[in-house]
Design a protein around this motif. Sequence first.
Motif, PDB file in Angstrom:
ATOM      1  N   VAL A  55     -11.452  -8.890 -14.754  1.00 37.65           N
ATOM      2  CA  VAL A  55     -10.608  -9.140 -13.702  1.00 37.65           C
ATOM      3  C   VAL A  55      -9.428  -9.472 -13.963  1.00 37.65           C
ATOM      4  CG1 VAL A  55     -10.397 -10.794 -11.730  1.00 37.65           C
ATOM      5  CG2 VAL A  55     -12.846 -10.198 -12.169  1.00 37.65           C
ATOM      6  N   VAL A  56      -9.105 -10.186 -15.169  1.00 33.19           N
ATOM      7  CA  VAL A  56      -7.818 -10.549 -15.302  1.00 33.19           C
ATOM      8  C   VAL A  56      -6.918  -9.230 -15.855  1.00 33.19           C
ATOM      9  CG1 VAL A  56      -6.305 -11.919 -17.107  1.00 33.19           C
ATOM     10  CG2 VAL A  56      -8.247 -12.992 -15.959  1.00 33.19           C
ATOM     11  N   PRO A  57      -7.428  -8.422 -16.833  1.00 36.57           N
ATOM     12  CA  PRO A  57      -6.652  -7.172 -17.078  1.00 36.57           C
ATOM     13  C   PRO A  57      -6.363  -6.361 -15.884  1.00 36.57           C
ATOM     14  CG  PRO A  57      -8.245  -7.767 -18.598  1.00 36.57           C
ATOM     15  CD  PRO A  57      -8.552  -8.522 -17.744  1.00 36.57           C
ATOM     16  N   LYS A  58      -7.490  -6.299 -15.033  1.00 35.76           N
ATOM     17  CA  LYS A  58      -7.214  -5.362 -13.942  1.00 35.76           C
ATOM     18  C   LYS A  58      -6.156  -5.950 -13.011  1.00 35.76           C
ATOM     19  CE  LYS A  58     -11.842  -3.294 -14.103  1.00 35.76           C
ATOM     20  NZ  LYS A  58     -11.577  -2.064 -14.148  1.00 35.76           N
ATOM     21  N   ALA A  59      -5.982  -7.101 -13.116  1.00 35.63           N
ATOM     22  CA  ALA A  59      -4.945  -7.806 -12.075  1.00 35.63           C
ATOM     23  C   ALA A  59      -3.748  -7.371 -12.553  1.00 35.63           C
ATOM     24  CB  ALA A  59      -5.227  -9.224 -12.150  1.00 35.63           C
TER      25      ALA A  59
ATOM     26  N   ARG B 237       2.100   8.594  -4.781  1.00 36.75           N
ATOM     27  CA  ARG B 237       1.487   7.283  -4.381  1.00 36.75           C
ATOM     28  C   ARG B 237       0.435   6.790  -5.310  1.00 36.75           C
ATOM     29  NH1 ARG B 237      -2.412   8.379  -1.117  1.00 36.75           N
ATOM     30  NH2 ARG B 237      -2.616  10.576  -1.865  1.00 36.75           N
ATOM     31  N   ALA B 238       0.069   5.474  -5.202  1.00 35.90           N
ATOM     32  CA  ALA B 238      -0.661   4.830  -5.962  1.00 35.90           C
ATOM     33  C   ALA B 238      -1.517   3.592  -5.243  1.00 35.90           C
ATOM     34  CB  ALA B 238       0.287   4.028  -7.046  1.00 35.90           C
ATOM     35  N   ASN B 239      -2.858   3.760  -5.411  1.00 35.13           N
ATOM     36  CA  ASN B 239      -3.812   2.960  -4.687  1.00 35.13           C
ATOM     37  C   ASN B 239      -4.929   2.411  -5.725  1.00 35.13           C
ATOM     38  OD1 ASN B 239      -2.779   2.935  -1.542  1.00 35.13           O
ATOM     39  ND2 ASN B 239      -3.096   5.346  -2.514  1.00 35.13           N
ATOM     40  N   SER B 240      -5.741   1.417  -5.212  1.00 31.31           N
ATOM     41  CA  SER B 240      -6.907   0.899  -5.984  1.00 31.31           C
ATOM     42  C   SER B 240      -8.035   0.740  -4.985  1.00 31.31           C
ATOM     43  CB  SER B 240      -6.272  -0.476  -6.390  1.00 31.31           C
ATOM     44  OG  SER B 240      -5.952  -0.516  -7.703  1.00 31.31           O
ATOM     45  N   VAL B 241      -9.170   1.185  -5.759  1.00 29.82           N
ATOM     46  CA  VAL B 241     -10.287   1.054  -5.334  1.00 29.82           C
ATOM     47  C   VAL B 241     -11.089  -0.248  -6.011  1.00 29.82           C
ATOM     48  CG1 VAL B 241     -12.896   1.809  -4.888  1.00 29.82           C
ATOM     49  CG2 VAL B 241     -10.960   3.399  -4.895  1.00 29.82           C
ATOM     50  N   LEU B 242     -11.360  -1.412  -5.417  1.00 27.41           N
ATOM     51  CA  LEU B 242     -11.972  -2.702  -5.697  1.00 27.41           C
ATOM     52  C   LEU B 242     -13.349  -2.392  -5.968  1.00 27.41           C
ATOM     53  CD1 LEU B 242      -9.772  -5.713  -3.832  1.00 27.41           C
ATOM     54  CD2 LEU B 242      -9.323  -4.156  -6.068  1.00 27.41           C
ATOM     55  N   VAL B 243     -13.917  -2.529  -7.117  1.00 30.22           N
ATOM     56  CA  VAL B 243     -15.190  -2.131  -7.468  1.00 30.22           C
ATOM     57  C   VAL B 243     -16.024  -3.086  -7.294  1.00 30.22           C
ATOM     58  CG1 VAL B 243     -16.757  -0.859  -8.858  1.00 30.22           C
ATOM     59  CG2 VAL B 243     -14.596   0.045  -8.654  1.00 30.22           C
ATOM     60  N   GLY B 244     -17.277  -3.391  -6.456  1.00 37.95           N
ATOM     61  CA  GLY B 244     -18.370  -4.439  -6.528  1.00 37.95           C
ATOM     62  C   GLY B 244     -19.355  -4.025  -7.551  1.00 37.95           C
ATOM     63  N   VAL B 245     -20.492  -4.405  -7.286  1.00 39.16           N
ATOM     64  CA  VAL B 245     -21.585  -4.178  -8.278  1.00 39.16           C
ATOM     65  C   VAL B 245     -22.258  -2.865  -7.903  1.00 39.16           C
ATOM     66  CG1 VAL B 245     -24.047  -5.000  -9.037  1.00 39.16           C
ATOM     67  CG2 VAL B 245     -22.049  -6.789  -8.210  1.00 39.16           C
ATOM     68  N   ILE B 246     -22.098  -1.866  -8.974  1.00 35.77           N
ATOM     69  CA  ILE B 246     -22.286  -0.643  -8.692  1.00 35.77           C
ATOM     70  C   ILE B 246     -23.672  -0.391  -9.642  1.00 35.77           C
ATOM     71  CG2 ILE B 246     -21.864   1.685  -9.069  1.00 35.77           C
ATOM     72  CD1 ILE B 246     -20.291   0.135  -6.864  1.00 35.77           C
TER      73      ILE B 246
ATOM     74  N   GLN C 262      -2.118   0.351  -1.716  1.00 36.44           N
ATOM     75  CA  GLN C 262      -2.955  -0.381  -0.960  1.00 36.44           C
ATOM     76  C   GLN C 262      -4.367  -0.447  -1.730  1.00 36.44           C
ATOM     77  OE1 GLN C 262      -2.316  -1.664   2.241  1.00 36.44           O
ATOM     78  NE2 GLN C 262      -0.464  -0.693   1.589  1.00 36.44           N
ATOM     79  N   GLN C 263      -5.397  -1.488  -1.196  1.00 32.67           N
ATOM     80  CA  GLN C 263      -6.455  -1.570  -2.060  1.00 32.67           C
ATOM     81  C   GLN C 263      -7.615  -1.368  -0.809  1.00 32.67           C
ATOM     82  OE1 GLN C 263      -6.137  -5.681  -3.125  1.00 32.67           O
ATOM     83  NE2 GLN C 263      -5.295  -5.428  -4.999  1.00 32.67           N
ATOM     84  N   ILE C 264      -8.794  -0.619  -1.354  1.00 34.83           N
ATOM     85  CA  ILE C 264      -9.873  -0.717  -0.736  1.00 34.83           C
ATOM     86  C   ILE C 264     -11.117  -1.353  -1.332  1.00 34.83           C
ATOM     87  CG2 ILE C 264     -11.807   0.853   0.315  1.00 34.83           C
ATOM     88  CD1 ILE C 264      -9.874   2.995   0.874  1.00 34.83           C
ATOM     89  N   ASN C 265     -11.877  -2.436  -0.444  1.00 42.77           N
ATOM     90  CA  ASN C 265     -12.783  -2.979  -1.347  1.00 42.77           C
ATOM     91  C   ASN C 265     -14.102  -2.572  -1.155  1.00 42.77           C
ATOM     92  OD1 ASN C 265     -14.558  -5.113  -2.228  1.00 42.77           O
ATOM     93  ND2 ASN C 265     -13.200  -6.691  -1.360  1.00 42.77           N
TER      94      ASN C 265
ATOM     95  N   GLY D  57     -13.865  -8.504  -7.925  1.00 45.64           N
ATOM     96  CA  GLY D  57     -13.498  -9.976  -8.370  1.00 45.64           C
ATOM     97  C   GLY D  57     -12.004 -10.474  -7.942  1.00 45.64           C
ATOM     98  N   HIS D  58     -11.061  -9.574  -7.438  1.00 50.73           N
ATOM     99  CA  HIS D  58      -9.734 -10.125  -7.215  1.00 50.73           C
ATOM    100  C   HIS D  58      -9.851 -10.701  -5.843  1.00 50.73           C
ATOM    101  CE1 HIS D  58      -8.272  -7.924 -10.532  1.00 50.73           C
ATOM    102  NE2 HIS D  58      -8.479  -6.539  -9.900  1.00 50.73           N
ATOM    103  N   VAL D  59     -11.032 -10.694  -5.171  1.00 49.22           N
ATOM    104  CA  VAL D  59     -11.254 -11.295  -3.846  1.00 49.22           C
ATOM    105  C   VAL D  59     -11.706 -12.441  -3.868  1.00 49.22           C
ATOM    106  CG1 VAL D  59     -12.104 -10.810  -1.470  1.00 49.22           C
ATOM    107  CG2 VAL D  59     -10.956  -9.001  -2.466  1.00 49.22           C
ATOM    108  N   TRP D  60     -12.970 -12.316  -4.643  1.00 48.54           N
ATOM    109  CA  TRP D  60     -13.717 -13.646  -4.973  1.00 48.54           C
ATOM    110  C   TRP D  60     -14.214 -13.755  -6.562  1.00 48.54           C
ATOM    111  CZ3 TRP D  60     -18.242 -15.322  -7.030  1.00 48.54           C
ATOM    112  CH2 TRP D  60     -18.940 -16.488  -6.598  1.00 48.54           C
TER     113      TRP D  60
END
Length: 253
Positions: A158-162, A181-190, A243-246, A146-149
């Motif tokens: 979405v807001v807290p995760k932002a 290191r620190a990175n994120s996985v942007l999670v879609g509908v799972i 980084q982020q991986i969507n 939801g950070h992307v759309w």
Amino acid sequence: MAKFANGAVLVFGGSGGIGQGVAKTFAEAGADVAIAYRSKKEVAERVAGEIAALGRKVTTHATDVTEAAQVKATVADVLKAHGRIHTVVWAAGPVVEQVPLAEANEALWKRSIDIEVHGFYHAVQATLPAMREAGGGSYVHLGSAGHVWFPPRDGLSVVPKAANEAFIKGIAKEEGRHNIRANSVLVGVIEAGMFLELTKRGVFDQAWIDETHKLLCLKRWGQPEDIGNAAVYLATADYVTGQQINVSGGFGV
């Protein structure tokens, strides 16, 4: 088999629908695992049994992430059992009520912030000193596609995760000198956890499903192991940080 440092991955929310899959994916990749859960003891122990059957060392830890003292105690227990925490995966979070932000009452808002933002803060504060002392480590945050759309009515997720996305970048920037290191996985509908629960409640009806499918390039729901595979990659990609991986099937492209 991935290449992990000695020690274990600590998965906060390891009894959740997605967290279970992430924990097992790490074990399949060759990592020992510590599962932190809030209330689903039976689920955590079942997942631990599945991981143990793979020949990996696994421990379970009851933890309320909104309580800093509990998180610190859990981290101490994990370090005692495993010697080191090489990766922290943040997969904790409540079932998110689907309401417009303007209609989110104060209790819902505070609950979302307390678990997602303050909980992650507690996890970092408790684990960062040990990571520095051990010579490095990795944080993998499960964020939101939801950070992307921005998906209507999902703002309490979405807001807290932002806020946590900003925190991840801060860790990457400030702690890189300690090989952290620190990175994120942007999670879609799972097809697990919250999605199944809200579908069962009728919150996600057929009209919602049809409209959401229109936003996907890949016409299927994701699986927990899709998130797990991305998390394992980020945990072992030694020159990737901030980084982020969507992982969302192309949601919103």
